[in-house]
Design a protein around this motif. Structure first.
Motif, PDB file in Angstrom:
ATOM      1  N   VAL A  10      64.165  18.631-117.821  1.00  0.00           N
ATOM      2  CA  VAL A  10      64.813  19.925-117.655  1.00  0.00           C
ATOM      3  C   VAL A  10      64.542  20.401-116.370  1.00  0.00           C
ATOM      4  O   VAL A  10      65.636  20.783-115.701  1.00  0.00           O
ATOM      5  N   ILE A 112      67.716  21.138-126.665  1.00  0.00           N
ATOM      6  CA  ILE A 112      67.987  22.170-125.670  1.00  0.00           C
ATOM      7  C   ILE A 112      66.835  22.424-124.794  1.00  0.00           C
ATOM      8  O   ILE A 112      65.821  21.863-125.125  1.00  0.00           O
ATOM      9  N   GLY A 113      67.113  22.535-123.462  1.00  0.00           N
ATOM     10  CA  GLY A 113      66.027  22.794-122.361  1.00  0.00           C
ATOM     11  C   GLY A 113      66.456  23.640-121.284  1.00  0.00           C
ATOM     12  O   GLY A 113      67.678  23.714-121.109  1.00  0.00           O
ATOM     13  N   GLY A 114      65.531  24.171-120.479  1.00  0.00           N
ATOM     14  CA  GLY A 114      65.964  25.021-119.454  1.00  0.00           C
ATOM     15  C   GLY A 114      64.851  25.887-118.933  1.00  0.00           C
ATOM     16  O   GLY A 114      63.586  25.869-119.309  1.00  0.00           O
ATOM     17  N   THR A 136      67.746  32.898-120.954  1.00  0.00           N
ATOM     18  CA  THR A 136      67.601  31.546-120.832  1.00  0.00           C
ATOM     19  C   THR A 136      68.878  30.901-120.018  1.00  0.00           C
ATOM     20  O   THR A 136      69.969  31.281-120.298  1.00  0.00           O
ATOM     21  N   SER A 138      70.203  27.363-119.861  1.00  0.00           N
ATOM     22  CA  SER A 138      69.497  26.246-120.517  1.00  0.00           C
ATOM     23  C   SER A 138      70.769  25.125-120.673  1.00  0.00           C
ATOM     24  O   SER A 138      71.939  25.414-120.425  1.00  0.00           O
ATOM     25  N   THR A 140      72.386  21.843-123.222  1.00  0.00           N
ATOM     26  CA  THR A 140      72.263  21.666-124.516  1.00  0.00           C
ATOM     27  C   THR A 140      73.467  20.448-124.753  1.00  0.00           C
ATOM     28  O   THR A 140      74.223  20.210-123.816  1.00  0.00           O
TER      29      THR A 140
END
Length: 190
Positions: A10, A112-114, A136, A138, A140
């Motif tokens: 991330v 998902i990440g961020g 956020t 993010s 995905t």
């Protein structure tokens, strides 16, 4: 060490982008500007020793924007798990770097990440209760989009007591039977 392994996918793109041209920055501009602010925020969050656990709880498809047969066929129990590193800044605002996976509406795992940020209203100046709003930034990927990663900037809302939070985002949609989803998870600060 575990934090760096879990969150590296991330944070690395953010750090590379924020550090671009850092060597050419003059001494006078070193602590100013948007990129330096982003770099400082991400570095401080990355170096925090505070961790969180995320447990997806509910995916609600807005009944006013979906046909009944679609709603009946969709999963609204997004089993999954996530982890993050977080910190509160001097103003009491929350910052986090996170990754999470959950079952999407079609029962397929979605990662998902961020980065996430929230500012708070503390009813009656409570140390324990907080109502948060933020966003956020993010990334995905979904099976129905051929696993091609795409950005997902989304709003965040939460109601929190001490270390437990009920946090949600709303995924907007532009046509019938797409988007317009309220996604909710539990966040536990370890």
């Amino acid at each position: 060490m575990l934090k760096k392994l879990i969150l590296s996918f991330v944070a690395l793109p953010f750090f590379v982008f924020a550090n671009e041209g850092a060597e050419s920055t003059s001494k006078n501009d070193e602590n100013t500007g948007i990129w330096q602010g982003i770099k400082n925020t991400l570095s401080e969050t990355w170096n925090s020793d505070k961790y969180e656990l995320y447990i997806p709880a509910n995916t609600w498809h807005n009944r006013a924007t979906y046909d009944r047969d679609k709603i009946d066929s969709y999963n609204e129990r997004p089993w999954g798990i996530g982890a993050g590193v977080y910190r509160f800044d001097k103003d009491g605002d929350w910052h986090a770097l996170y990754i999470m996976e959950f079952q999407d509406s079609h029962n397929v795992i979605e990662p998902i990440g961020g980065y996430a940020y929230q500012t708070y209203w503390r009813p009656g100046n409570s140390d324990k209760w907080r109502i948060g709003i933020g966003y956020t930034l993010s990334i995905t990927a979904r099976k129905d989009y051929n696993w091609i990663p795409f950005p997902a900037p989304l709003p965040l809302f939460s109601i929190e007591y001490d270390r437990l939070s009920i946090q949600s985002t709303y995924v907007p949609g532009v046509k019938r039977n797409t988007g317009n989803i309220l996604f909710t998870w539990l966040r536990w600060q370890l």
